[in-house]
Design an enzyme around this catalytic site. Structure first.
Site, PDB file in Angstrom:
ATOM      1  N   GLU A  33       0.834  -1.207   0.000  1.00  0.00           N
ATOM      2  CA  GLU A  33       0.000   0.000   0.000  1.00  0.00           C
ATOM      3  C   GLU A  33       0.862   1.248   0.000  1.00  0.00           C
ATOM      4  O   GLU A  33       1.823   1.347   0.765  1.00  0.00           O
ATOM      5  CB  GLU A  33      -0.911  -0.005   1.231  1.00  0.00           C
ATOM      6  CG  GLU A  33      -2.302   0.498   0.971  1.00  0.00           C
ATOM      7  CD  GLU A  33      -3.098  -0.466   0.095  1.00  0.00           C
ATOM      8  OE1 GLU A  33      -3.308  -0.133  -1.097  1.00  0.00           O
ATOM      9  OE2 GLU A  33      -3.501  -1.517   0.590  1.00  0.00           O
ATOM     10  N   THR A  35       2.879   2.107  -2.148  1.00  0.00           N
ATOM     11  CA  THR A  35       4.178   1.833  -2.772  1.00  0.00           C
ATOM     12  C   THR A  35       4.148   2.123  -4.267  1.00  0.00           C
ATOM     13  O   THR A  35       5.201   2.243  -4.892  1.00  0.00           O
ATOM     14  CB  THR A  35       4.572   0.354  -2.574  1.00  0.00           C
ATOM     15  OG1 THR A  35       3.493  -0.473  -3.006  1.00  0.00           O
ATOM     16  CG2 THR A  35       4.875   0.059  -1.111  1.00  0.00           C
ATOM     17  N   ASP A  36       2.938   2.229  -4.849  1.00  0.00           N
ATOM     18  CA  ASP A  36       2.868   2.302  -6.313  1.00  0.00           C
ATOM     19  C   ASP A  36       3.408   3.610  -6.853  1.00  0.00           C
ATOM     20  O   ASP A  36       3.923   3.661  -7.965  1.00  0.00           O
ATOM     21  CB  ASP A  36       1.457   2.032  -6.831  1.00  0.00           C
ATOM     22  CG  ASP A  36       0.388   2.948  -6.277  1.00  0.00           C
ATOM     23  OD1 ASP A  36       0.631   3.607  -5.244  1.00  0.00           O
ATOM     24  OD2 ASP A  36      -0.699   2.999  -6.874  1.00  0.00           O
ATOM     25  N   GLY A 124     -16.556   5.033  -1.861  1.00  0.00           N
ATOM     26  CA  GLY A 124     -15.708   5.377  -0.728  1.00  0.00           C
ATOM     27  C   GLY A 124     -15.184   4.198   0.049  1.00  0.00           C
ATOM     28  O   GLY A 124     -14.673   4.353   1.158  1.00  0.00           O
ATOM     29  N   GLY A 126     -12.700   2.140  -0.832  1.00  0.00           N
ATOM     30  CA  GLY A 126     -11.292   1.829  -1.058  1.00  0.00           C
ATOM     31  C   GLY A 126     -11.094   0.661  -1.998  1.00  0.00           C
ATOM     32  O   GLY A 126      -9.990   0.125  -2.096  1.00  0.00           O
ATOM     33  N   ASP A 175      -4.354   0.856  -9.060  1.00  0.00           N
ATOM     34  CA  ASP A 175      -5.794   0.619  -9.160  1.00  0.00           C
ATOM     35  C   ASP A 175      -6.226   0.395 -10.603  1.00  0.00           C
ATOM     36  O   ASP A 175      -6.950  -0.561 -10.915  1.00  0.00           O
ATOM     37  CB  ASP A 175      -6.557   1.799  -8.571  1.00  0.00           C
ATOM     38  CG  ASP A 175      -6.309   1.968  -7.082  1.00  0.00           C
ATOM     39  OD1 ASP A 175      -5.693   1.075  -6.476  1.00  0.00           O
ATOM     40  OD2 ASP A 175      -6.732   3.000  -6.531  1.00  0.00           O
TER      41      ASP A 175
END
Length: 402
Positions: A33, A35-36, A124, A126, A175
């Site tokens: 998380e 890290t992208d 919302g 995630g 994503d």
């Protein structure tokens, strides 16, 4: 469901032709998380939850949007040559941004479309409802206008461009990539610096992935998401003065410990530590999954949450409570926040015979503490975005997330 969407399309737009149907999944990130955008690795998988579109061409340059999820907004119309963000246009800024990003690349739409949208990703949560909509729009445009040179990876990058530069959220690529490139029953181990990736089969013979929705909504544009990215960039710039690195993902844990004294600001030090350690956790987690070492995978998930809570500070009391409840529930192998943070969902690996009690206990204890009702989804892992032909439309009717 597909037949009902097509009926609603013809009713809303007063049409009688046979429209095209598309689907793009949401995603859950198992680990990796924030890290992208730091040049690290991520490990998401696409879900059967997602966004559907029903589409037909128009003979003019108008695009008319309608969402069954926001029916009170009615039909929202825009011109191909009149693309700009607008608070009044609400959710349509996401598909408009994708059209804008295509046109930046010299790929112009030659006619309008009528587009009906329906999604079953909680807003919302995630689970990337916005990325799903962006990838969905990218696929519609590629298919409608015959842009054969555009790959599914390109569609992910176009969606990220739209999110960053049209909608103002400085997100990374994860994503959109997961929505575009998902593979049924596999997670994607993605190096976000190079976009090299491999699929890792998710074999949980005696356990299941459960997503728990805190029902605390977040908006990454309006939250501290962009602040976290700026903190990471500031830390990187300082570390680059003493380390030959291009991204924080280039550092090992040992390399960070040797260099961290240069980060005199304790906030920047914590942000960089998370980016480095989370990347290394993700690499170890992928290997653990390939070796079917699910207990190790779960322990790495737990460590990820602690880092996101304490070092990156993107959790919240409600989500922390859900994670802590999970940690204290027999049969839970690992649990963490997933997504951008500041609300949304947790992801947990739960042994099969503990699933029912897990849901009962968390639902009761969470409501007692916060007065909120948690939602639960058994995470069926799906393929990436695609046009649904007749046979797949029928199959889609029977695939769902509980």
């Amino acid at each position: 469901m597909i037949a009902r969407l097509c009926e609603e399309f013809n009713k809303i737009f007063d049409r009688s032709d046979e429209p095209r149907v598309y689907f793009a999944p949401g995603r859950v990130n198992l680990i990796g998380e924030h890290t992208d955008y730091n040049g690290g690795h991520v490990f998401p998988c696409a879900l059967t939850l997602g966004t559907y579109a029903v589409v037909a061409d128009r003979g003019d340059d108008k695009i008319r949007f309608y969402s069954m999820n926001f029916a009170d907004m009615g039909v929202i119309e825009t011109g191909i040559s009149d693309l700009h963000p607008s608070e009044d246009d609400g959710w349509t800024d996401y598909p408009k941004g994708v059209i804008w990003a295509y046109e930046k690349r010299g790929l112009r739409l030659t006619h309008g479309m009528d587009i009906l949208i329906w999604g079953n990703i909680p807003n919302g949560s995630g689970l990337s409802s916005s990325a799903s909509l962006e990838v969905l729009t990218g696929l519609i445009i590629k298919d409608t206008f015959g842009f054969a040179s555009i790959s599914m990876t390109d569609i992910a990058l176009i969606g990220q461009d739209a999110e960053n530069n049209f909608n103002g959220c400085n997100c990374g690529i994860m994503d959109q990539f997961a929505s575009a490139m998902g593979k049924k029953d596999h997670a994607i181990f993605l190096d976000t610096d190079t976009l090299r990736y491999e699929y890792a089969p998710v074999r949980l013979t005696h356990a299941q992935i459960i997503i728990t929705n805190s029902n605390v909504k977040h908006s990454l544009v309006d939250s501290a998401y962009n602040d976290r990215r700026r903190d990471s960039e500031r830390a990187l710039k300082i570390l680059q003065e003493i380390c030959p690195i291009q991204t924080l993902g280039d550092l090992t844990e040992e390399g960070f410990e040797n260099a961290k004294a240069a980060l005199s600001d304790p906030i920047l030090c914590k942000r960089a530590k998370h980016a480095v350690y989370e990347n290394q956790r993700t690499i170890r987690a992928k290997n653990a999954l390939l070796n079917n070492d699910i207990p190790l995978f779960g322990s790495l998930m737990n460590a990820s949450h602690i880092s996101l809570r304490d070092d990156y500070e993107v959790s919240c009391p409600e989500v922390d409570h859900l994670v802590e409840l999970a940690w204290n529930t027999p049969g839970v192998l690992g649990s963490r926040i997933t997504g951008g943070g500041f609300g949304g969902c947790t992801v947990s690996i739960v042994e099969n015979d503990a699933v029912e009690k897990f849901q009962e206990d968390l639902r009761r204890a969470y409501h007692e503490r916060f007065g909120l009702t948690a939602g639960f989804y058994l995470a069926a892992i799906d393929d990436g975005a695609r046009r649904l032909d007749r046979s797949e439309q029928t199959k889609k009717e029977h695939r769902h997330v509980v």
